[in-house]
Design an enzyme around this catalytic site. Structure first.
Site, PDB file in Angstrom:
ATOM      1  N   LYS A   1     -14.744 -99.669  27.768  1.00 56.00           N
ATOM      2  CA  LYS A   1     -14.777 -99.044  28.797  1.00 56.00           C
ATOM      3  C   LYS A   1     -15.304 -97.511  28.365  1.00 56.00           C
ATOM      4  O   LYS A   1     -15.187 -97.079  27.498  1.00 56.00           O
ATOM      5  CB  LYS A   1     -13.526 -98.789  29.738  1.00 56.00           C
ATOM      6  CG  LYS A   1     -13.850 -98.556  31.181  1.00 56.00           C
ATOM      7  CD  LYS A   1     -13.814 -99.622  32.147  1.00 56.00           C
ATOM      8  CE  LYS A   1     -14.139 -99.658  33.297  1.00 56.00           C
ATOM      9  NZ  LYS A   1     -14.168-100.683  34.059  1.00 56.00           N
TER      10      LYS A   1
ATOM     11  N   ASN B   1     -19.636-100.320  46.163  1.00 52.68           N
ATOM     12  CA  ASN B   1     -20.240-101.437  45.705  1.00 52.68           C
ATOM     13  C   ASN B   1     -19.243-102.843  45.885  1.00 52.68           C
ATOM     14  O   ASN B   1     -19.352-103.863  46.638  1.00 52.68           O
ATOM     15  CB  ASN B   1     -21.090-101.729  44.416  1.00 52.68           C
ATOM     16  CG  ASN B   1     -21.481-103.297  44.141  1.00 52.68           C
ATOM     17  OD1 ASN B   1     -20.518-104.221  43.463  1.00 52.68           O
ATOM     18  ND2 ASN B   1     -22.630-103.466  44.427  1.00 52.68           N
TER      19      ASN B   1
HETATM   20  N1  GLU Z   1     -17.085-102.308  35.713  1.00 45.15           N
HETATM   21  C1  GLU Z   1     -16.683-103.800  36.116  1.00 45.15           C
HETATM   22  C2  GLU Z   1     -15.304-104.021  35.757  1.00 45.15           C
HETATM   23  O1  GLU Z   1     -14.527-103.299  35.932  1.00 45.15           O
HETATM   24  C3  GLU Z   1     -17.712-104.551  35.268  1.00 45.15           C
HETATM   25  C4  GLU Z   1     -17.921-104.409  33.856  1.00 45.15           C
HETATM   26  C5  GLU Z   1     -18.791-105.316  33.372  1.00 45.15           C
HETATM   27  O2  GLU Z   1     -19.632-105.759  34.115  1.00 45.15           O
HETATM   28  O3  GLU Z   1     -19.147-105.158  32.057  1.00 45.15           O
HETATM   29  O4  GLU Z   1     -14.999-105.368  35.540  1.00 45.15           O
END
Ligand code: GLU
Length: 440
Positions: A105, A239
């Site tokens: 992340k 979103n």
């Molecule tokens: N930010 C999204 C999540 O927390 C998507 C992560 C991604 O597509 O790599 O799952």
């Protein structure tokens, strides 16, 4: 107010799962620590104030199952503790939905709403220059998260490809036909460094809707596809919140309350009405606020609803509560007042461990984030595959494959919860950690 330690909460969830798993201390110690932490300070040229230094992060939690994978968040409260927790949850999530990706992340400590579009672009590109050594299609594949979008992914991947083509051997090669073909192939492969891109820039059809759609499929599986007239309150209108509200409304659920970071709205007639999320969104775009966007059916009318706070929204007497904003929303303080029968976690980490215990005692079903919001990363994985194989899947195929993945993850988690006599979060962790530790 004391700040909640989000990463510690993630580790408490891990400890709870280990009461079932009984892993060795070494394996637990490995799971408690990220593999790599990247922390960068980088300058960005502002429109008026000259250069400013920003703080960015990328936490690479685990790559035992595949390249690190996870979004990048732009938020003024981003810090290392939060990014570590979110990276940890990505590792669990990818294992729950059984895709060959690890957990990562990223984030930048910034309030993007205060930046001009040009500043936002320079910030996004500068962050990529700062972390470029640590990402790549087979190393770490970022994506959108809170306050980041396909447009931002397009800037980021463009910056990354520029850096790579400048430094790779392809740049030195003469421009004969074969080399330029190689260059195109290399470029396509490099597009797989980011997911959540616009479709015309190497993105996948269906990615934008994927998190909301995945959550909808999981809920349908839980309710065994019953046609319903159930009431829903959705916290968060980004979103994820928007699309889950839209899909639920289209399927006959009634969206009785919605909110964004500034506050919420609720229908006046809870027995009958449903907000129309599409109309609410266009009203919000026009007015700049949700307040007064009481759009029911095809009309927005002040008679239809009223404003409420985010706290009140969480405590409404609805069938389904969908936290789709930030972490630590349902806590030891308000959990006893939650009246929903089902909590479908579309945000990451919206429920603290204290709240989990209370909700469990109240027999409220919590569908955990690592399952219910896994549709986003699942379609990110499909996007990555399409880039690496130079393919473009139809939207129908994307949605079909998404449904297969999340429904089978739901079945696995549901069965594990029954078998172990635990809540679904603990079951999801048990399943994921087994997958993360077997043969490793
Ligand atoms: N930010 C999204 C999540 O927390 C998507 C992560 C991604 O597509 O790599 O799952």
């Amino acid at each position: 107010m004391m700040k909640i330690n989000t990463f510690k909460n993630g580790l408490r969830q891990l400890d709870k799962a280990n009461r079932v798993l009984k892993l060795s201390e070494f394996k637990m110690e490995r799971l408690r620590k990220p593999e790599k932490i990247v922390s960068v300070y980088f300058p960005v040229e502002m429109d008026r104030e000259g250069k400013k230094i920003f703080h960015g992060y990328r936490v690479q939690y685990s790559n035992v199952r595949g390249p690190y994978k996870g979004g990048i968040r732009f938020h003024h409260q981003v810090d290392m503790n939060e990014v570590m927790a979110l990276a940890f949850w990505m590792a669990i999530k990818c294992a729950v939905v059984n895709i060959p990706m690890g957990g990562g992340k990223g984030g930048i400590e910034v309030d993007p709403k205060k930046l001009s579009e040009a500043e936002l672009e320079r910030l996004s590109r500068a962050y990529v220059r700062a972390i470029a050594h640590d990402i790549g299609p087979n190393i770490d594949v970022p994506a959108p998260d809170v306050n980041t979008s396909p447009k931002i992914m397009a800037w980021m991947v463009d910056e990354y490809i520029k850096i790579k083509l400048k430094t790779s051997t392809f740049a030195e090669a003469s421009a004969d036909r074969q080399n330029s073909k190689l260059k195109t192939e290399e470029k396509n492969r490099l597009l797989g460094t980011f997911t959540g891109k616009p479709v015309e820039k190497g993105g996948s059809l269906g990615r934008t809707e994927a998190t909301g759609r995945g959550g909808f499929y999981v809920l349908q599986a839980l309710l065994e596809e019953q046609k319903t007239n159930m009431t829903v309150a959705v916290q968060g209108f980004g979103n994820v919140g928007y699309y889950i509200a839209k899909f639920l409304n289209e399927a006959g659920f009634r969206i009785v309350a919605l909110s964004d970071s500034k506050g919420g709205i609720v229908v006046n007639n809870m027995e009958k009405d449903s907000f129309n999320p599409e109309l609410v969104l266009s009203c919000k775009k026009e007015k700049g606020t949700l307040a007064s966007c009481y759009c029911v059916g095809s009309v927005c009318d002040l008679e239809n609803g009223r404003t409420i706070s985010n706290e009140e929204l969480l405590e409404l007497p609805v069938d389904i509560l969908v936290p789709a904003a930030l972490e630590n929303q349902i806590t030891g303080k308000n959990a006893a007042r939650i009246k929903a029968k089902i909590v479908l976690e579309m945000a990451n980490g919206p429920t603290t461990p204290e709240a989990d215990e209370i909700l469990h005692r109240k027999k409220i079903t919590v569908v955990p984030d690592v399952l219910s919001n896994s549709g986003g990363v699942t379609v990110s994985y499909f996007e990555w595959l399409q880039n690496l194989n130079n393919e473009q899947w139809s939207e129908e195929k994307v949605n079909q494959e998404l449904k297969k993945k999340v429904v089978s993850a739901f079945i696995d988690v549901f069965k594990e919860a029954k078998k172990q006599g635990t809540d679904m979060r603990t079951a999801a962790f048990v399943l994921a950690i087994r997958r993360l530790t077997e043969n490793h």
